[in-house]
Scaffold this motif. Structure first.
Motif, mmCIF file in Angstrom:
data_model
loop_
_atom_site.group_PDB
_atom_site.id
_atom_site.type_symbol
_atom_site.label_atom_id
_atom_site.label_comp_id
_atom_site.label_asym_id
_atom_site.label_seq_id
_atom_site.Cartn_x
_atom_site.Cartn_y
_atom_site.Cartn_z
ATOM 1 N N GLY A 135 79.253 -66.563 -29.070
ATOM 2 C CA GLY A 135 79.690 -67.805 -28.491
ATOM 3 C C GLY A 135 80.610 -68.173 -29.644
ATOM 4 N N LEU A 136 81.505 -69.184 -28.938
ATOM 5 C CA LEU A 136 82.466 -69.813 -29.827
ATOM 6 C C LEU A 136 81.883 -71.209 -30.454
ATOM 7 N N PRO A 137 82.063 -71.583 -31.894
ATOM 8 C CA PRO A 137 81.459 -72.681 -32.269
ATOM 9 C C PRO A 137 82.537 -73.903 -31.690
ATOM 10 N N LEU A 181 86.920 -62.450 -33.468
ATOM 11 C CA LEU A 181 86.270 -61.391 -32.784
ATOM 12 C C LEU A 181 85.725 -61.588 -31.398
ATOM 13 N N TRP A 182 85.526 -62.783 -31.237
ATOM 14 C CA TRP A 182 85.233 -63.115 -29.906
ATOM 15 C C TRP A 182 86.505 -63.017 -28.900
ATOM 16 N N SER A 183 87.610 -63.394 -29.443
ATOM 17 C CA SER A 183 88.963 -63.211 -28.828
ATOM 18 C C SER A 183 89.235 -61.722 -28.400
ATOM 19 N N GLY A 194 89.793 -60.063 -24.798
ATOM 20 C CA GLY A 194 91.189 -60.004 -24.698
ATOM 21 C C GLY A 194 91.277 -61.468 -24.415
ATOM 22 N N LYS A 195 90.911 -62.598 -24.901
ATOM 23 C CA LYS A 195 91.025 -64.037 -24.362
ATOM 24 C C LYS A 195 91.560 -64.666 -25.453
ATOM 25 N N ALA A 196 92.492 -65.637 -25.063
ATOM 26 C CA ALA A 196 93.050 -66.502 -26.037
ATOM 27 C C ALA A 196 91.662 -67.569 -26.324
ATOM 28 N N ALA A 197 91.988 -68.273 -27.644
ATOM 29 C CA ALA A 197 90.947 -69.276 -27.722
ATOM 30 C C ALA A 197 91.734 -70.068 -29.115
ATOM 31 N N GLU A 198 91.552 -71.610 -29.003
ATOM 32 C CA GLU A 198 92.170 -72.117 -30.207
ATOM 33 C C GLU A 198 90.984 -73.280 -30.541
ATOM 34 N N LEU A 199 90.842 -73.133 -31.898
ATOM 35 C CA LEU A 199 89.871 -74.368 -32.334
ATOM 36 C C LEU A 199 90.403 -74.893 -33.633
ATOM 37 N N PHE A 200 89.829 -76.020 -34.074
ATOM 38 C CA PHE A 200 90.410 -76.949 -34.928
ATOM 39 C C PHE A 200 89.501 -76.571 -36.288
ATOM 40 N N PRO A 249 90.554 -55.584 -24.433
ATOM 41 C CA PRO A 249 90.886 -55.113 -23.035
ATOM 42 C C PRO A 249 92.590 -55.508 -22.726
ATOM 43 N N ARG A 250 93.292 -56.407 -23.443
ATOM 44 C CA ARG A 250 94.310 -56.662 -23.408
ATOM 45 C C ARG A 250 94.830 -57.600 -24.550
ATOM 46 N N GLU A 251 96.441 -57.774 -24.754
ATOM 47 C CA GLU A 251 96.662 -58.475 -26.146
ATOM 48 C C GLU A 251 96.447 -59.956 -25.972
ATOM 49 N N ASN A 252 96.479 -60.461 -26.913
ATOM 50 C CA ASN A 252 96.149 -61.947 -27.144
ATOM 51 C C ASN A 252 95.907 -62.594 -28.360
ATOM 52 N N ARG A 253 95.723 -63.697 -28.702
ATOM 53 C CA ARG A 253 95.652 -64.512 -29.971
ATOM 54 C C ARG A 253 94.316 -65.245 -30.114
ATOM 55 N N ALA A 263 97.550 -77.355 -20.838
ATOM 56 C CA ALA A 263 96.780 -76.222 -21.613
ATOM 57 C C ALA A 263 95.281 -76.170 -21.580
ATOM 58 N N PHE A 264 94.611 -75.163 -21.888
ATOM 59 C CA PHE A 264 93.331 -75.087 -21.560
ATOM 60 C C PHE A 264 92.315 -76.021 -22.537
ATOM 61 N N THR A 265 91.603 -77.158 -21.880
ATOM 62 C CA THR A 265 90.910 -78.183 -22.301
ATOM 63 C C THR A 265 89.392 -77.859 -22.074
ATOM 64 N N PRO A 266 88.891 -77.438 -23.306
ATOM 65 C CA PRO A 266 87.524 -77.298 -23.315
ATOM 66 C C PRO A 266 86.566 -78.230 -23.049
ATOM 67 N N ASP A 267 86.935 -79.446 -23.457
ATOM 68 C CA ASP A 267 86.384 -80.716 -23.111
ATOM 69 C C ASP A 267 86.028 -81.249 -21.877
ATOM 70 N N LEU A 323 100.282 -74.540 -14.899
ATOM 71 C CA LEU A 323 98.828 -74.315 -15.312
ATOM 72 C C LEU A 323 98.707 -72.519 -15.106
ATOM 73 N N ASN A 324 97.933 -72.017 -15.684
ATOM 74 C CA ASN A 324 97.463 -70.535 -15.488
ATOM 75 C C ASN A 324 96.054 -70.550 -14.569
ATOM 76 N N GLU A 325 95.715 -69.451 -14.257
ATOM 77 C CA GLU A 325 94.473 -69.208 -13.512
ATOM 78 C C GLU A 325 93.372 -69.724 -14.292
ATOM 79 N N VAL A 326 92.905 -69.428 -15.480
ATOM 80 C CA VAL A 326 91.926 -70.092 -16.227
ATOM 81 C C VAL A 326 91.860 -71.482 -16.112
ATOM 82 N N GLU A 327 92.983 -71.993 -16.384
ATOM 83 C CA GLU A 327 93.185 -73.743 -16.298
ATOM 84 C C GLU A 327 92.943 -74.292 -14.745
HETATM 85 P P1 8BR Z 1 94.353 -66.565 -21.041
HETATM 86 O O1 8BR Z 1 95.195 -67.199 -22.142
HETATM 87 O O2 8BR Z 1 93.873 -65.020 -21.959
HETATM 88 O O3 8BR Z 1 95.002 -66.349 -19.767
HETATM 89 O O4 8BR Z 1 93.268 -67.372 -20.849
HETATM 90 C C1 8BR Z 1 93.017 -68.903 -21.439
HETATM 91 C C2 8BR Z 1 91.642 -68.959 -22.190
HETATM 92 O O5 8BR Z 1 91.582 -70.338 -22.740
HETATM 93 C C3 8BR Z 1 90.357 -68.743 -21.581
HETATM 94 O O6 8BR Z 1 89.833 -67.925 -21.064
HETATM 95 C C4 8BR Z 1 89.561 -69.403 -22.624
HETATM 96 O O7 8BR Z 1 89.046 -68.319 -23.168
HETATM 97 C C5 8BR Z 1 90.440 -70.045 -23.829
HETATM 98 N N1 8BR Z 1 90.122 -70.927 -24.463
HETATM 99 C C6 8BR Z 1 91.292 -71.707 -25.406
HETATM 100 BR BR1 8BR Z 1 92.838 -71.398 -25.371
HETATM 101 N N2 8BR Z 1 90.656 -72.248 -26.268
HETATM 102 C C7 8BR Z 1 89.208 -72.357 -25.954
HETATM 103 C C8 8BR Z 1 88.134 -72.811 -26.594
HETATM 104 N N3 8BR Z 1 88.226 -73.750 -27.610
HETATM 105 N N4 8BR Z 1 86.879 -72.576 -26.058
HETATM 106 C C9 8BR Z 1 86.778 -71.636 -25.064
HETATM 107 N N5 8BR Z 1 87.905 -71.149 -24.372
HETATM 108 C C10 8BR Z 1 89.065 -71.191 -25.076
#
Ligand code: 8BR
Ligand code: 8BR
Ligand code: GLC
Length: 453
Positions: free
Chosen positions: A61-63, A77-79, A83-89, A192-196, A267-271, A290-294
């Motif tokens: 679980g992401l902090p 490792l979560w990412s 295979g998912k993107a995530a961004e944290l401060f 499962p897929r490329e990402n960052r 962009a993905f807005t967790p809050d 936007l993309n599907e997750v957004e």
């Molecule tokens: P893709 O770029 O893989 O299509 O998906 C966008 C992803 O944003 C979501 O699946 C989610 O995992 C991610 N994400 C981002 Br960016 N920042 C995040 C965060 N701070 N907390 C949780 N998910 C986040």
């Protein structure tokens, strides 16, 4: 349907019209991306050293933000595992220091504004005015040559100068990007897929710091602007969003008074509080990308939980569910254009009609393929070379579904009182990098659409 022919003619038309584009305003997030391509041995060694058990806690679980090295490694490792993107401060100085010592393979322009400025101004030759929260020497050096400007106030008067001439000695806002390819494996976890994963060692962009030039001279800055693209709201939190959102609201009012169409790059807005507040502002924008997750995350705060789940349960994403979601969003907010992109296809729902909407999408898919292939698009010629990348096979079923449901023809259909435009995209098999493709798609399509009008 022969997409090859449509791709070729759309490209030619957009390319030959780009010279007609007026000034584009880009605000607010620009930073330096320090890209590290992860290596298994190195990462495993680091995890062992930081304490495997501790690190793996965060892989589940992401902090909310990063306060120490185990959290950083666990989030990476979560990412990878998903295979998912995530961004944290990244808050802690010692973790920022650790990331700097870990080093990087490449320094690149980062942030939606920076990436779009280099593409629009540096590659397409479209004049842009960019908001750069901090202009250090390093940040300035990442801007391409071309009609890219930042406002500079000198004894109360405003000048537009290229970022390299700004001669600012401000701070470096560094985002550490940890990239991994599909199939990357650590401790038996396989991507499962490329990402960052992105760790932002940056006190400006995550808080949506707005420069005094933009707070005090916004009307002057926008005087000769024809289009605007707004981004960078994603890292705000319920604690800090009110101030910046108030200024942004004022800025959009100015743009609307001047009749300048504005696009919001979502962009993905967790809050969730922030996401709701952005949803409340959406009606002020001409367009949103936007993309599907957004899109699913927006459906969630609109109370459309069923639709949100549907959007995330198929691969490729069910285009009928996407269209339903876009209709709800358009009807609720009044936004005139919704550009949806996912791995394999794009859709645009507009309250106006014309093939130029589809053609701009086609152009943007070529730009995306070039970006995926090379990491950086250097010239229009790089985009020409992307013509060889094959059209995604999986998009065939998507297209057939749309033909059945809406009687779509040549990628265009009428749905309720909107036009729906569809294109299958080109997918690069082994992308160099994944950062900034979404920005490339959205800015190319939005500006491309206006030059084709
Ligand atoms: P893709 O770029 O893989 O299509 O998906 C966008 C992803 O944003 C979501 O699946 C989610 O995992 C991610 N994400 C981002 Br960016 N920042 C995040 C965060 N701070 N907390 C949780 N998910 C986040
Ligand atoms: P986001 O980061 O906003 O999700 O944007 C990423 C977009 O880049 C995806 O929606 C997809 O269309 C595109 N894309 C990805 Br991811 N990988 C790609 C690839 N290998 N070739 C072309 N486009 C790609
Ligand atoms: C976000 C990140 C930035 C990256 C960009 C790419 O803005 O903060 O580092 O360059 O996304 O889309």
């Amino acid at each position: 349907m022969v997409w090859g022919g449509l791709y070729a003619s759309a490209f030619e038309r957009v390319r030959s019209s780009m010279g007609n584009a007026g000034r584009v305003l880009l605000a607010y997030n620009t930073n330096i991306d320090a890209v590290k391509y992860l290596e298994r041995k190195d990462l495993e060694k680091r995890v062992e050293r930081a304490g495997r058990e501790e690190v793996f806690r965060y892989a589940d679980g992401l902090p909310k933000r990063i306060e120490n090295v185990p959290q950083l490694l666990g989030s990476i490792l979560w990412s990878i595992r998903r295979g998912k993107a995530a961004e944290l401060f990244v808050e802690s100085c010692s973790t920022r220091f650790y990331m700097r010592q870990w080093n990087w393979d490449e320094l690149r322009m980062g942030g939606q504004v920076g990436i779009m400025a280099n593409l629009l101004g540096g590659v397409y030759g479209v004049p842009v005015i960019a908001h750069v929260p901090q202009l250090s020497g390093l940040q300035a050096s990442l801007f391409k040559e071309g009609p890219i400007y930042v406002p500079k106030a000198e004894s109360g008067r405003l000048k537009l100068v290229h970022p390299k001439e700004f001669a600012g000695d401000e701070e470096n806002c560094i985002h550490h990007i940890y990239e991994f390819p599909r199939g990357f494996t650590v401790f038996g976890l396989k991507a499962p897929r490329e990402n960052r994963f992105i760790g932002s060692a940056d006190d400006y962009n995550p808080n949506l710091y707005i420069r005094p030039e933009f707070r005090e001279h916004f009307e002057e800055i926008t005087a000769d602007v024809e289009l605007a693209i707004i981004s960078g709201l994603q890292a705000l939190t319920k604690e800090n969003y009110r101030g910046p959102l108030k200024i942004i609201k004022e800025h959009i009012e100015v743009l609307n008074e001047l009749g300048i169409p504005a696009h919001l790059e979502f962009a993905f807005t967790p809050d969730e509080t922030v996401r709701k507040a952005i949803l409340g502002l959406l009606g002020e924008f001409w367009s949103v990308g936007l993309n599907e997750v957004e899109l699913a995350s927006v459906m969630e705060v609109m109370g459309e939980k069923g639709l949100a789940e549907k959007l995330l349960s198929h691969d490729p994403v069910d285009p009928i569910a996407v269209t339903e979601a876009m209709l709800r969003l358009a009807e609720k907010t009044g936004v005139r254009r919704i550009h949806f992109h996912t791995y394999g296809y794009y859709l645009a729902l507009t309250d106006y009609r014309g093939e130029f909407v589809r053609d701009a999408l086609l152009f943007s898919a070529l730009a995306a393929a070039a970006k995926a292939k090379l990491g950086d698009v250097r010239s229009i010629n790089d985009i020409v070379k992307a013509t060889d990348v094959p059209v995604n096979e999986k998009a065939k079923a998507v297209e057939e579904g749309l033909v059945r449901e809406y009687g779509m023809k040549d990628g265009i259909a009428e749905v309720n009182s909107y036009q729906l435009a569809f294109i299958p995209t080109k997918i690069v098999a082994k992308p160099k990098s994944t950062v900034g493709i979404g920005d490339t798609i959205s800015s190319s399509a939005f500006v491309g659409e206006f030059v084709l009008r």
